[in-house]
Design a protein around this motif. Structure first.
Motif: not given
Ligand SMILES: [Ca+2]
Ligand SMILES: [Ca+2]
Ligand SMILES: [Ca+2]
Length: 463
Positions: A52, A54-55, A152, A417, A419-420
């Motif tokens: 995974w 993240m950032n 995701e 991000s 993603d976040a």
């Protein structure tokens, strides 16, 4: 024991929070993100090593090793799923457990299909444990489409930093699971002592939680037989005999145990020419996590035999029969807990022919599909949200005194991000409170979280 008591204390604190904000929180969920095919939302636990990112940092999941080193994995997994699955009794959704190929979170998987829902390689909701880049975040979840249109969507990330904490006790993890599953279904945070409270975790589904999930998916719907008044009792059974094909078989698709007290009754008269064995199968595998129960009765209503299954398991009854005999079959949930509702198929056969297949709902929805734009201004508000708010609660620092700090932190670092962008987080540092041995000795320690100040902070958390 102390920890358990203090969890209870924190829960009691929650009931004192102001309630006037509740209506607003319900509205936030209205018309929000939702799964295109709520009739079958698949769930998988990622194998250890699943990546995974993240950032810009890639981590590997350690979930099964971290849990297995402390608890029985099967027990823990069931308790996690109990909390997740609890939503199915309130909303018109089914969760089904599937396998996971271990491909990286957010990827297309090892098979060429690339679906935000219904990908063959893993569940719609994938569950794993990584070191999250936020120290006070216990767990997080991606919202469903259209807020997240990659694979995701709906995935749940548990923070390895808390692997030894009470959050992940087998007796408590269902609370974390229920909260994160709420996000994975499209809910934001809700004030008060409710499942969707951002910090005060409780395993009590309140009306406000139920209203919120029903705003999106509606209440759980009875199957067409129940709606038509068939199958509710032995005196109004669903007739199997007149549906049998030339090889003496039939499969009922789309039937449902809708409440813990729902009983679906079927009646079978053995035709002449049929075989000498009646087979009845209650199929839940890959349809739901219903814990099934089948009971066979003779024509006079005397019980002949019963079979029970664990959650999500398929069970089968067999009985030697003769033409002209009449049997009743009662299909129900095994108990009255979270796993006592769910979709199933009932397969019947009185021959040696292959069973007629179960129709698993086709939920395949391509990733990256942006056609499902937010349906309302409120949904757009969620869709546009790029802030992951967090509530940090500091514990005490002295033996007979306590200090509280409350701080709502706009997570600027996360803003950058994509993603976040749509992650919603359960955040807190309740462990520091749990470890506060002063709490019960100090008669004045009645307000460890700061009372109205906390309520004010929660009210500001409007994700
Ligand atoms: Ca795939
Ligand atoms: Ca997913
Ligand atoms: Ca039913």
């Amino acid at each position: 024991m102390r920890r358990r008591e203090q969890v209870s204390r924190i829960r009691r604190r929650g009931t004192q929070l102001r309630v006037e904000n509740l209506e607003g929180r319900v509205l936030l969920s209205h018309g929000g993100p939702e799964w295109p095919h709520p009739e079958r939302i698949t769930v998988s636990f990622v194998p250890d090593g699943t990546e995974w990112t993240m950032n810009g940092t890639t981590e590997q999941s350690v979930l099964q090793q971290a849990i297995s080193s402390q608890y029985d994995w099967a027990t823990w997994k069931k308790e996690f799923l109990r909390g997740l699955y609890a939503w199915a009794q309130y909303a018109n959704i089914n969760f089904a457990l599937v396998s996971d190929d271990g491909s990286a979170i957010g990827s297309a998987g090892s098979t060429s299909d690339h679906n935000v829902q219904g990908d063959v390689d893993f569940g719609d909701i994938r569950i794993g444990m990584w070191t999250l880049p936020w120290s006070s975040t216990v767990a997080g979840a991606y919202l469903p489409p259209p807020n997240v249109t990659t694979t995701e969507a709906g995935d749940i990330t548990l923070n390895e930093s808390y692997k030894n904490s009470s959050y992940f006790y087998p007796s408590f993890v269902k609370t974390v699971a229920a909260h994160e599953a709420g996000h994975a279904l499209g809910l934001g945070h809700i004030s008060g002592s409710v499942i969707m409270n951002p910090t005060l975790t409780t395993y009590e589904f309140r009306q406000v939680d139920i209203d919120a999930i029903q705003e999106i998916y509606g209440p759980r719907q009875h199957d067409s037989f129940d709606q038509g008044g068939r199958g509710n009792s032995m005196s109004t059974p669903i007739n199997v005999t007149n549906r049998l094909d030339s090889q003496y078989r039939y499969t009922f698709n789309g039937v449902d145990i809708t409440t813990p007290t729902d009983r679906d009754w079927y009646k079978i008269r053995i035709p002449s020419g049929a075989g000498d064995e009646l087979l009845v199968r209650m199929h839940t595998h890959k349809l739901s996590m219903l814990a099934p129960r089948l009971v066979l009765y003779d024509a006079n209503g005397n019980q002949i035999k019963a079979v029970n299954g664990e959650y999500g398991k398929t069970i089968t009854l067999r009985k030697k029969v003769r033409p002209g005999q009449v049997y009743y079959v009662k299909a129900t949930g095994r108990g009255t807990d979270e796993f006592s509702v769910g979709a199933y198929a009932l397969m019947v056969r009185i021959s040696n022919a292959p069973l007629l297949p179960v129709q698993v709902p086709n939920t395949a929805t391509p990733a990256g599909n942006t056609s499902g734009t937010p349906q309302s201004a409120l949904a757009a508000e969620l869709y546009e949200t790029t802030e992951v708010a967090r509530l940090d609660v500091a514990g005490t620092t002295g033996e007979h005194e306590r200090e509280q700090q409350e701080e709502v932190v706009a997570r600027d670092a996360v803003l950058a991000s994509d993603d976040a962008a749509a992650l919603a987080y359960l955040t807190s540092d309740i462990d520091s409170l749990l470890e506060d041995s002063d709490a019960e000795e100090n008669a004045n320690a009645v307000d460890p979280l700061g009372g109205d100040l906390l309520a004010d902070a929660l009210a500001e958390l409007s994700l």
